[in-house]
Design a protein around this motif. Structure first.
Motif, PDB file in Angstrom:
ATOM      1  N   VAL A  15       0.697  -1.100   0.209  1.00 29.01           N
ATOM      2  CA  VAL A  15       0.257  -0.280  -0.157  1.00 29.01           C
ATOM      3  C   VAL A  15       0.668   1.146   0.028  1.00 29.01           C
ATOM      4  O   VAL A  15       1.452   1.420   0.628  1.00 29.01           O
ATOM      5  N   ALA A  16       0.325   2.040  -0.762  1.00 30.88           N
ATOM      6  CA  ALA A  16       1.009   3.853  -0.877  1.00 30.88           C
ATOM      7  C   ALA A  16       1.057   4.076   0.440  1.00 30.88           C
ATOM      8  O   ALA A  16       0.485   4.273   0.622  1.00 30.88           O
ATOM      9  N   ALA A  17       1.804   5.059   0.907  1.00 34.22           N
ATOM     10  CA  ALA A  17       1.871   5.826   2.291  1.00 34.22           C
ATOM     11  C   ALA A  17       0.918   6.672   1.792  1.00 34.22           C
ATOM     12  O   ALA A  17       0.882   7.225   0.547  1.00 34.22           O
ATOM     13  N   ILE A  18       0.613   7.447   2.753  1.00 33.77           N
ATOM     14  CA  ILE A  18      -0.742   8.093   3.108  1.00 33.77           C
ATOM     15  C   ILE A  18      -0.230   9.462   2.752  1.00 33.77           C
ATOM     16  O   ILE A  18       0.876   9.559   3.408  1.00 33.77           O
ATOM     17  N   ALA A  19      -1.322  10.029   1.690  1.00 30.05           N
ATOM     18  CA  ALA A  19      -0.002  11.435   0.946  1.00 30.05           C
ATOM     19  C   ALA A  19      -0.837  12.786   1.784  1.00 30.05           C
ATOM     20  O   ALA A  19      -0.377  13.562   1.515  1.00 30.05           O
ATOM     21  N   LEU A  20      -1.694  12.201   2.184  1.00 31.43           N
ATOM     22  CA  LEU A  20      -3.026  13.027   1.880  1.00 31.43           C
ATOM     23  C   LEU A  20      -2.917  13.473   3.548  1.00 31.43           C
ATOM     24  O   LEU A  20      -3.167  11.862   4.735  1.00 31.43           O
ATOM     25  N   LEU A  21      -3.493  14.258   4.264  1.00 30.07           N
ATOM     26  CA  LEU A  21      -3.833  14.641   5.965  1.00 30.07           C
ATOM     27  C   LEU A  21      -5.344  13.868   5.950  1.00 30.07           C
ATOM     28  O   LEU A  21      -5.632  13.386   4.859  1.00 30.07           O
ATOM     29  N   ALA A  22      -5.340  13.222   6.864  1.00 31.01           N
ATOM     30  CA  ALA A  22      -6.398  12.112   7.144  1.00 31.01           C
ATOM     31  C   ALA A  22      -8.141  13.211   6.988  1.00 31.01           C
ATOM     32  O   ALA A  22      -8.789  12.565   6.870  1.00 31.01           O
ATOM     33  N   PRO A 116      -2.945   4.558 -10.296  1.00 32.20           N
ATOM     34  CA  PRO A 116      -2.474   4.050  -9.107  1.00 32.20           C
ATOM     35  C   PRO A 116      -3.653   4.697  -7.727  1.00 32.20           C
ATOM     36  O   PRO A 116      -3.807   4.893  -7.110  1.00 32.20           O
ATOM     37  N   LEU A 117      -4.024   3.827  -7.251  1.00 34.57           N
ATOM     38  CA  LEU A 117      -4.746   3.392  -5.615  1.00 34.57           C
ATOM     39  C   LEU A 117      -3.590   3.866  -5.195  1.00 34.57           C
ATOM     40  O   LEU A 117      -2.632   3.630  -4.416  1.00 34.57           O
ATOM     41  N   SER A 118      -4.309   4.982  -3.744  1.00 32.20           N
ATOM     42  CA  SER A 118      -2.977   5.801  -2.734  1.00 32.20           C
ATOM     43  C   SER A 118      -4.121   6.619  -1.598  1.00 32.20           C
ATOM     44  O   SER A 118      -5.033   6.167  -1.146  1.00 32.20           O
ATOM     45  N   GLY A 119      -3.931   6.476  -1.045  1.00 31.84           N
ATOM     46  CA  GLY A 119      -3.969   7.177   0.694  1.00 31.84           C
ATOM     47  C   GLY A 119      -4.910   6.653   1.525  1.00 31.84           C
ATOM     48  O   GLY A 119      -5.089   5.233   0.921  1.00 31.84           O
ATOM     49  N   ALA A 120      -6.511   6.628   1.544  1.00 29.65           N
ATOM     50  CA  ALA A 120      -7.020   6.264   2.564  1.00 29.65           C
ATOM     51  C   ALA A 120      -7.207   5.357   1.956  1.00 29.65           C
ATOM     52  O   ALA A 120      -8.163   4.182   2.359  1.00 29.65           O
ATOM     53  N   PRO A 332      -9.803  11.505  -4.758  1.00 30.98           N
ATOM     54  CA  PRO A 332      -8.930  10.529  -3.811  1.00 30.98           C
ATOM     55  C   PRO A 332     -10.108  10.782  -2.370  1.00 30.98           C
ATOM     56  O   PRO A 332     -10.079   9.530  -1.931  1.00 30.98           O
ATOM     57  N   GLU A 333     -10.284  11.967  -2.279  1.00 31.79           N
ATOM     58  CA  GLU A 333     -11.345  11.713  -1.172  1.00 31.79           C
ATOM     59  C   GLU A 333     -13.037  11.109  -1.384  1.00 31.79           C
ATOM     60  O   GLU A 333     -13.127  10.291  -0.935  1.00 31.79           O
ATOM     61  N   LEU A 334     -13.427  10.932  -2.837  1.00 30.31           N
ATOM     62  CA  LEU A 334     -14.232  10.264  -3.446  1.00 30.31           C
ATOM     63  C   LEU A 334     -13.750   8.663  -3.630  1.00 30.31           C
ATOM     64  O   LEU A 334     -14.972   8.113  -2.951  1.00 30.31           O
ATOM     65  N   MET A 335     -12.877   8.121  -3.766  1.00 29.22           N
ATOM     66  CA  MET A 335     -11.947   6.944  -3.588  1.00 29.22           C
ATOM     67  C   MET A 335     -12.292   6.030  -2.533  1.00 29.22           C
ATOM     68  O   MET A 335     -12.597   5.888  -2.240  1.00 29.22           O
ATOM     69  N   ALA A 336     -11.989   7.339  -1.618  1.00 30.08           N
ATOM     70  CA  ALA A 336     -11.890   7.046  -0.201  1.00 30.08           C
ATOM     71  C   ALA A 336     -13.413   6.718  -0.362  1.00 30.08           C
ATOM     72  O   ALA A 336     -13.284   5.985   1.241  1.00 30.08           O
TER      73      ALA A 336
END
Length: 432
Positions: A15-22, A116-120, A332-336
């Motif tokens: 899993v990619a490192a989380i690049a965005l703040l929570a 690619p999938l990343s973040g939350a 990213p937010e909608l994918m999460a």
């Protein structure tokens, strides 16, 4: 031996490192929340229509309320690839697409058309989905998507009142279903099956269930991978088995001519609205159009497992894999959100939906029947298999008017030459 050109689908990539703040990786704290995406416009494309679309729109509405974003939905129709192709060529792909075939994930990833999938979303996939489900959104050594909507495709839906009237029980074997059950229903003046032949994908579901049960997981995998010819005796035998039903006009509403002209979900209405038939073979998502027809799932709309043709009953699953096709703000937010238990619990409450997220409680589904189906998806064992037509290249397995869909429609019209049909399938599979 022919092999379909596919990238590997082994271990899921780290899993990619989380690049965005929570706060930027998930929607706000509730309806009318942070407004962090005020003014952002996003587009999601998927094949869902009718009640399925309405259920998904409820999820999008909640995301909009929590974030301030505006999300438009576009229906791709049955042929997702045909819809997305011109959009991609024009440089206007949807921000997120729900792909109904893992084969499409491979195809678009190979062409560099997926993010690619990343973040939350990546964290949720790793922590809340079993390895079996994680693998479906992977191409090569990279993960691109999340299975946001699962489907249990080894079901036969029926009307209990029709069974009671004829004095029959749920059959455990294929021979029981096409013999005792169907003949007794017919003798009672009740047509056994509604067929959805105008929607070619439903016919592939019939074939896949018969083939998996009759020939086992190993042969099924070889056929899906292109390591076994479609002219193999096992394919011919399964086509002959299908003819037990497909070759009998009086077993289906309107006979074969009517069957091949009836689409999904009209076939469901033939069972639960018009009450013209007792049974329809299709996935758990029959629940939504059954409700629209006035039925109550778990009471007068219930299902039994697709009966065993060989030693064991089949378990075939399918689903829709959400992938990002742009790096636009808000994606990213909608994918999460779509991959989250929060969104999928809301989706489950709408009906006609199953989640593969292990954090979605079975209590989110409104009836015990659907709760049981949801648990079978989560408990999928080593003998479960993903929809074969969705694993092969979409030009062969998932294109309206050609490939498997068209060939099986022709076979439904006239199932008198299984060897010839197997040869047509082989030619279509090899692109000749």
């Amino acid at each position: 031996m022919r092999r379909y050109p596919r990238t590997g689908r082994g271990a899921v990539a780290p899993v990619a490192a989380i690049a965005l703040l929570a706060s930027a990786c998930s929607p706000g704290s509730g309806p009318g929340g942070s407004g962090e995406l005020d003014g952002v416009e996003l587009t999601v494309a998927a094949k869902w229509t009718g009640a399925e679309e309405e259920g998904f729109r409820a999820v999008l509405d909640e995301f909009e309320a929590q974030t301030g974003a505006s999300v438009s939905y576009e229906s791709t129709g049955e042929d997702t690839g045909a819809y997305l192709g011109p959009k991609i060529e024009a440089g206007e792909p949807p921000d997120i697409a729900a792909l109904p075939q893992p084969g499409l994930v491979d195809e678009y990833a190979e062409r560099g058309e997926l993010v690619p999938l990343s973040g939350a979303a990546a964290t949720t996939l790793e922590e809340e989905y079993a390895d079996y489900w994680q693998d479906l959104g992977t191409a090569g050594d990279e993960t691109y998507g999340v299975l946001v909507k699962a489907a249990h495709k080894s079901l036969v839906w029926y009307r209990p009142d029709a069974f009671d009237e004829a004095g029959v029980q749920e059959p455990a074997t294929w021979d029981d279903m096409v013999g005792t059950t169907s003949s007794t229903l017919s003798d009672a003046g009740i047509t056994p099956f509604a067929m959805c032949g105008a929607s070619g994908w439903t016919l592939t579901d019939w074939f896949e269930n018969v083939y998996l049960s009759e020939n086992g997981p190993e042969s099924y995998d070889q056929l899906a991978a292109g390591e076994l010819s479609w002219t193999d005796d096992s394919v011919v035998q399964s086509l002959e088995t299908l003819a037990d039903v497909w070759g009998e006009d009086d077993l289906m509403v309107g006979g074969r001519d009517g069957a091949v002209q009836t689409d999904f979900p009209s076939c469901v209405n033939q069972v639960y609205g018009q009450e013209d038939a007792a049974m329809v073979v299709e996935a758990d998502f029959v629940a939504a159009p059954a409700r629209e027809a006035g039925a109550t799932v778990g009471e007068n709309a219930v299902a039994f497992p697709f009966p065993a043709v060989g030693e064991d009953p089949p378990v075939v699953v399918a689903g829709d894999i959400a992938v990002a096709m742009t790096e636009n703000e808000g994606v990213p937010e909608l994918m999460a959100y779509l991959s989250s238990a929060e969104a999928q619990e809301l989706w489950a409450e709408q009906g006609g939906y199953l989640s593969a997220n292990s954090e979605v409680p079975t209590g989110a589904y409104e009836d015990e029947f659907t709760q049981g189906l949801a648990q079978t998806v989560l408990d999928a064992g080593e003998d479960v298999r993903y929809d074969l037509s969705d694993q092969v290249p979409s030009a062969f397995g998932a294109t309206e008017g050609s490939g498997m869909w068209a060939i099986l429609q022709d076979y439904l019209r006239d199932p008198g030459d299984p060897e010839g049909t197997a040869e047509e399938l082989e030619q279509a599979a090899s692109g000749s």
